[in-house]
Enzyme design. Structure first.
Site, PDB file in Angstrom:
ATOM      1  N   TRP A 104       0.845  -1.346  -0.045  1.00 19.67           N
ATOM      2  CA  TRP A 104       0.159  -0.019  -0.035  1.00 19.67           C
ATOM      3  C   TRP A 104       0.930   1.160  -0.293  1.00 19.67           C
ATOM      4  CZ3 TRP A 104      -4.255  -1.202  -2.108  1.00 19.67           C
ATOM      5  CH2 TRP A 104      -4.892  -2.412  -1.595  1.00 19.67           C
ATOM      6  N   ASP A 176      -1.958   6.440   6.598  1.00 15.91           N
ATOM      7  CA  ASP A 176      -3.115   5.586   6.038  1.00 15.91           C
ATOM      8  C   ASP A 176      -3.662   4.681   7.126  1.00 15.91           C
ATOM      9  OD1 ASP A 176      -4.642   3.600   4.680  1.00 15.91           O
ATOM     10  OD2 ASP A 176      -2.988   3.034   3.297  1.00 15.91           O
ATOM     11  N   LYS A 200     -12.662  -2.579   6.024  1.00 13.12           N
ATOM     12  CA  LYS A 200     -12.086  -3.244   7.066  1.00 13.12           C
ATOM     13  C   LYS A 200     -12.510  -3.152   8.450  1.00 13.12           C
ATOM     14  CE  LYS A 200      -8.737  -3.274   3.449  1.00 13.12           C
ATOM     15  NZ  LYS A 200      -7.795  -2.343   2.508  1.00 13.12           N
TER      16      LYS A 200
HETATM   17  C1  LIG Z   1      -7.195  -1.979   1.733  1.00 10.63           C
HETATM   18  C2  LIG Z   1      -5.989  -1.060   1.869  1.00 10.63           C
HETATM   19  C3  LIG Z   1      -6.180   0.010   0.889  1.00 10.63           C
HETATM   20  C4  LIG Z   1      -6.745   0.157  -0.265  1.00 10.63           C
HETATM   21  O1  LIG Z   1      -7.994   0.481  -0.048  1.00 10.63           O
HETATM   22  P1  LIG Z   1      -9.093   0.647  -1.256  1.00 10.63           P
HETATM   23  O2  LIG Z   1     -10.450   0.912  -0.472  1.00 10.63           O
HETATM   24  O3  LIG Z   1      -9.173  -0.856  -1.555  1.00 10.63           O
HETATM   25  O4  LIG Z   1      -8.671   1.266  -2.294  1.00 10.63           O
HETATM   26  C5  LIG Z   1      -5.232   1.014   1.254  1.00 10.63           C
HETATM   27  N1  LIG Z   1      -4.386   1.065   2.252  1.00 10.63           N
HETATM   28  C6  LIG Z   1      -4.252  -0.047   3.301  1.00 10.63           C
HETATM   29  C7  LIG Z   1      -3.564  -0.167   4.336  1.00 10.63           C
HETATM   30  C8  LIG Z   1      -5.306  -0.947   3.088  1.00 10.63           C
HETATM   31  O5  LIG Z   1      -5.209  -1.994   3.976  1.00 10.63           O
END
Ligand SMILES: *Cc1c(COP(=O)(O)O)cnc(C)c1O
Length: 364
Positions: A104, A176, A200
């Site tokens: 990511w 993030d 998540k």
């Molecule tokens: C899942 C995830 C993303 C991407 O998310 P999307 O909503 O699918 O674009 C980005 N960063 C982290 C840490 C993630 O777990």
């Protein structure tokens, strides 16, 4: 478990609290006295304003978000933030520092490189991202527009807890938080911006949350599309255009649930208990092995392997048959990964570990 629900260890979209699903089910066709489903409501209606502003208020309370930060309900997932962050914040020296701790972060770096200079201050790529590299402020750029980190590495199972956020000497920190928002406590005032996709820990996909310090908004690059400007969404209280109305409603129910559970601190305590059950088992097993160094282990995503690919496959298949699903690891790590977000009950982790113990005895 009621309704034959399985223990879903998916990395995302992932398990949601049953009582939240049931509440949404009750309100699905007719929401309170509105005479319609939330999905059928105008986003400009009084009923919907109550939902979105209520959700914002609860989230602000849960994360202890200071008044000089805006909470934004956006779309496009965490991945769109990879572009929105540089477009909005790379506005002085067109330069930013990034910590490379996984896929990511890599994607965020590649996106930011389209708009300016990216300086990778630390990386754990040499050991397949199985640890968090040392963050030494002396190596950070003095003139970076921001400093970027992935706080929980969903694929590799590492995290940077609040206690390890480096001092950047006033340079805004961007985090993030897609896979650990509301799962462990962070002091928002240490950040300039945090963001998280909802799927998540917060609710259905389609919603992305950004929490942005107000003074960082309003200086986006000229090329920035209107929809990708934080200030546009902030000025319009996330109602510039039609927001993902149902996902926001559902996330609001999850916020209420977290509050009822005792808030983020209580969630963190339970998450530490759940993670410890799994890590203790892995540390004592002669067959299973965790893939991450001890001090950097994530509370949310626990990758582990068996000695052979054949055993990995056998384990995943037998686990599935017993109602432990989505345990297959990311293709770059192999093996297994158990994602144990807020909604995974302690019993789910205990049952998995019990099953792993049996598997170990049978496959010695
Ligand atoms: C899942 C995830 C993303 C991407 O998310 P999307 O909503 O699918 O674009 C980005 N960063 C982290 C840490 C993630 O777990």
């Amino acid at each position: 478990m009621e309704l034959n629900r399985v223990y879903n260890f998916s990395a995302g979209p992932s398990m949601l609290p049953v009582e939240v699903l049931e509440k949404a089910q009750k309100e699905f066709v007719v929401y309170k006295d509105s005479g319609m489903s939330v999905m059928e409501m105008s986003h400009r209606s009084k009923d919907y304003e109550e939902i979105i502003f209520g959700a914002e208020k609860t989230l602000r309370e849960l994360m202890n978000v200071p008044d000089n930060y805006s909470i934004l309900f956006l779309q496009g997932g965490g991945s769109t933030q990879f572009a929105m962050v540089p477009l909005n914040l790379m506005n002085k020296n067109k330069k930013a520092d990034y910590v490379k701790t996984g896929q990511w972060a890599k994607k965020a770096i590649e996106e930011a490189q389209k708009y300016g200079t990216v300086n990778i201050v630390a990386s754990s790529e040499d050991k397949m991202y199985s640890y968090i590299p040392k963050l030494d402020p002396a190596t950070f750029s003095k003139d970076a527009d921001y400093f970027y980190m992935t706080l929980n590495n969903t694929i590799y199972g590492t995290h940077i807890p609040d206690s390890k956020i480096p001092d950047t000497n006033g340079i805004p920190v961007v985090g993030d938080m897609s896979s650990n928002i509301l799962a462990e406590k962070y002091d928002i005032s240490k950040f300039g911006l945090i963001f998280a996709g909802a799927q998540k820990n917060l609710g259905p996909a389609g919603l992305t949350i950004a929490i942005v310090r107000n003074d960082l908004m309003g200086n986006a690059m000229d090329i920035t599309p209107t929809m990708l400007k934080y200030d546009i969404h902030a000025k319009n209280q996330s109602l510039y255009n039609t927001p993902p109305t149902y996902s926001i409603y559902f996330a609001g129910l999850v916020f209420d649930w977290v509050k009822k559970m005792g808030g983020v601190e209580a969630m963190e305590k339970i998450n530490k208990e759940k993670a410890a059950i799994l890590y203790d088992f892995l540390d004592n097993s002669k067959l299973f092995k965790g893939t991450v160094v001890k001090e950097d282990r994530s509370l949310m995503n626990v990758p582990f392997v068996l000695p052979t690919e054949e055993l990995n496959q056998k384990f995943i298949a037998e686990a599935k048959a017993k109602g432990f699903v989505n345990l297959k690891g990311h293709r770059t790590v192999g093996g297994m990964r158990a994602s144990i977000y807020n909604a995974m009950p302690v019993e789910g982790v205990k049952a998995l570990v019990e099953f792993m113990g049996k598997f170990e005895v049978e496959n010695k």
